[in-house]
Motif scaffolding. Structure first.
Motif, PDB file in Angstrom:
ATOM      1  N   HIS A 179     114.397  27.396  95.696  1.00 27.50           N
ATOM      2  CA  HIS A 179     115.505  26.460  95.859  1.00 27.50           C
ATOM      3  C   HIS A 179     115.118  24.994  95.715  1.00 27.50           C
ATOM      4  N   TYR A 180     113.932  24.737  95.128  1.00 27.39           N
ATOM      5  CA  TYR A 180     113.526  23.342  94.940  1.00 27.39           C
ATOM      6  C   TYR A 180     113.015  23.098  93.525  1.00 27.39           C
ATOM      7  N   ASN A 181     113.310  21.886  93.020  1.00 24.97           N
ATOM      8  CA  ASN A 181     112.694  21.361  91.809  1.00 24.97           C
ATOM      9  C   ASN A 181     111.676  20.306  92.229  1.00 24.97           C
TER      10      ASN A 181
ATOM     11  N   ASN B 276     117.666  22.932  94.368  1.00 28.41           N
ATOM     12  CA  ASN B 276     117.898  23.859  93.253  1.00 28.41           C
ATOM     13  C   ASN B 276     118.772  24.987  93.787  1.00 28.41           C
ATOM     14  N   GLY B 277     120.067  24.688  93.899  1.00 31.38           N
ATOM     15  CA  GLY B 277     120.982  25.592  94.575  1.00 31.38           C
ATOM     16  C   GLY B 277     121.033  26.985  94.010  1.00 31.38           C
ATOM     17  N   GLU B 278     120.823  27.108  92.698  1.00 31.57           N
ATOM     18  CA  GLU B 278     120.940  28.426  92.081  1.00 31.57           C
ATOM     19  C   GLU B 278     119.687  29.281  92.257  1.00 31.57           C
ATOM     20  N   GLY B 279     118.594  28.675  92.700  1.00 35.21           N
ATOM     21  CA  GLY B 279     117.355  29.437  92.857  1.00 35.21           C
ATOM     22  C   GLY B 279     116.773  29.840  91.524  1.00 35.21           C
TER      23      GLY B 279
ATOM     24  N   PHE C  70     117.493  21.519 103.180  1.00 33.75           N
ATOM     25  CA  PHE C  70     118.059  22.290 102.077  1.00 33.75           C
ATOM     26  C   PHE C  70     117.353  23.626 102.061  1.00 33.75           C
ATOM     27  N   SER C  71     118.138  24.691 101.990  1.00 35.39           N
ATOM     28  CA  SER C  71     117.602  26.041 102.050  1.00 35.39           C
ATOM     29  C   SER C  71     116.738  26.181 103.300  1.00 35.39           C
TER      30      SER C  71
END
Length: 414
Positions: free
Chosen positions: A29-31, A129-132, A165-166
């Motif tokens: 979930h992260y860039n 990175n919401g879409e994973g 986030f996440s």
């Protein structure tokens, strides 16, 4: 190791490219965005002008990278700003305000001894990175970024205290500021370190977390000789468990502070709309191996959810505990060998590295470090940051830390 998640490395021609790092490496979930220099992607040169123009180009490069992967600046969870001169902070603040008009991420700002290409500023970002990155699956859907502040810790218009986030909370680097007065606390580095860590603790308490939820700390010191004094204070906040850790000598800190502390924190319940069955307190997994140098003040690797955080590695021979002989090339090779040994001890490999952070005593030696890096990353290059520092623990010439993917994740508590 499981291949359930996939490292997703991407680049765009609208931002500066390099064969030595990938612009953005997404995992779970992260860039993770490589630190951006004020380089015009068309010319490959540093833009004309002063620090304001350079900061604007750094942020424009980040924005271009994000737009190339269908993200926006409001998806940034953390920014880290490296300045050549701490006195330039207000000029950079003004530029940042034009890129973050409605929301401000967590933030760390410091001055370093040197930057690549003789730049005045370098900026890096960690992005949601919401879409994973599970192949062919949406993972947990469009997660919500949760930004929070408490009046019991120092507040700033240029940064949010904590952005979750996440399964991670990202805490803005804390200065030794008394939240009641807004001034630096009286005393020396011990008192200042205690206030920094107390501010972190207060922020965590305001969101239902404790210090043992910290996965990684970075300690920025004005004088590297103060590390022993800071360690004494640090031990009182982490009496049983020690997170991954990096200690960096800085050229300057905001408000002329002697120390600043940054934290990355676990977030076991995740951020919505993760389903209730996912809202379990995941286990922090701290590991050490005899094949890499041990330090009583840090765990070699701390895994949480889908990331492993590797403590910054010095060029120490794990058998003798001493510095390896040689110059920058030999030091860099030992740092990376130590990281490789840690990864192999937890069934990972160098291609699982998502982000590499290099601290270099002499920026003129960057080509030597690059040459060594290519031998450890022959086919894939992670995101990367390189900064010059005036001193390193043990008088080392280079220090390297890593953030690593953890495809299998960490289990929920029984």
């Amino acid at each position: 190791m499981s291949t359930y998640n996939t490292i997703y490395a991407r680049g765009t021609d609208t931002a500066p490219r390099s064969s030595l790092h990938t612009q953005t490496v997404a995992f779970s979930h992260y860039n993770n965005i490589s630190a951006q220099l004020p380089v015009d992607p068309r010319s490959g040169k540093v833009v004309a002008g002063g620090v304001a123009e350079q900061a604007r180009q750094c942020l424009a490069n980040i924005k271009a990278i994000l737009e190339s992967i269908d993200h926006v600046m409001d998806d940034v969870v953390r920014i880290t700003i490296f300045l050549r001169h701490i006195s330039d902070i207000e000029a950079v603040d003004d530029v940042c305000a034009t890129f973050f008009t409605s929301y401000v991420p967590t933030r760390t700002t410091l001055a370093v001894a040197d930057l690549p290409m003789d730049a005045l500023v370098q900026i890096e970002a960690v992005v949601s990175n919401g879409e994973g990155t599970i192949p062919g699956a949406p993972q947990a859907g469009d997660l919500v970024k949760v930004a929070r502040n408490t009046e019991n810790a120092p507040t700033s218009p240029g940064a949010t205290q904590t952005v979750a986030f996440s399964h991670y909370n990202n805490i803005s680097a804390q200065l030794p500021i008394d939240p009641e007065s807004g001034n630096l606390v009286a005393g020396g580095v011990r008192e200042q370190a205690g206030q920094c860590l107390n501010n972190v603790k207060t922020i965590l308490g305001s969101i239902g977390h404790v210090m043992d939820d910290v996965v990684r700390n970075t300690i920025f010191l004005k004088n590297i000789s103060d590390v022993s004094a800071v360690d004494e204070v640090y031990a009182t906040f982490f009496p049983n468990y020690v997170p991954a850790r990096t200690t960096v000598a800085v050229a300057g800190l905001p408000m002329d502070a002697l120390v600043q502390v940054e934290a990355v924190v676990s977030h076991g319940d995740g951020t919505p709309p993760q389903a209730p069955e996912d809202a379990r307190r995941l286990v922090i997994e701290a590991n050490d191996t005899e094949n890499a140098p041990k330090d009583p003040r840090s765990s070699q690797t701390v895994a949480f959810s889908h990331y492993n955080h590797i403590s910054a590695q010095l060029p120490l021979d794990p058998r003798t505990g001493g510095m390896v002989p040689g110059g920058t090339k030999e030091h860099a090779s030992q740092c990376l060998a130590n990281i490789q040994a840690i990864l192999e001890s937890i069934d990972h490999r160098m291609d699982d590295v998502v982000k590499l952070n290099v601290y270099l005593r002499d920026m003129a030696e960057i080509d030597a470090v690059d040459e060594v890096c290519t031998t450890y990353f022959p086919s894939y290059v992670p995101a990367r940051r390189t900064v010059g520092v005036s001193a390193l623990p043990g008088d080392a010439l280079v220090q390297i830390e890593a953030v690593v993917s953890n495809a299998e994740g960490t289990p929920p508590a029984a």
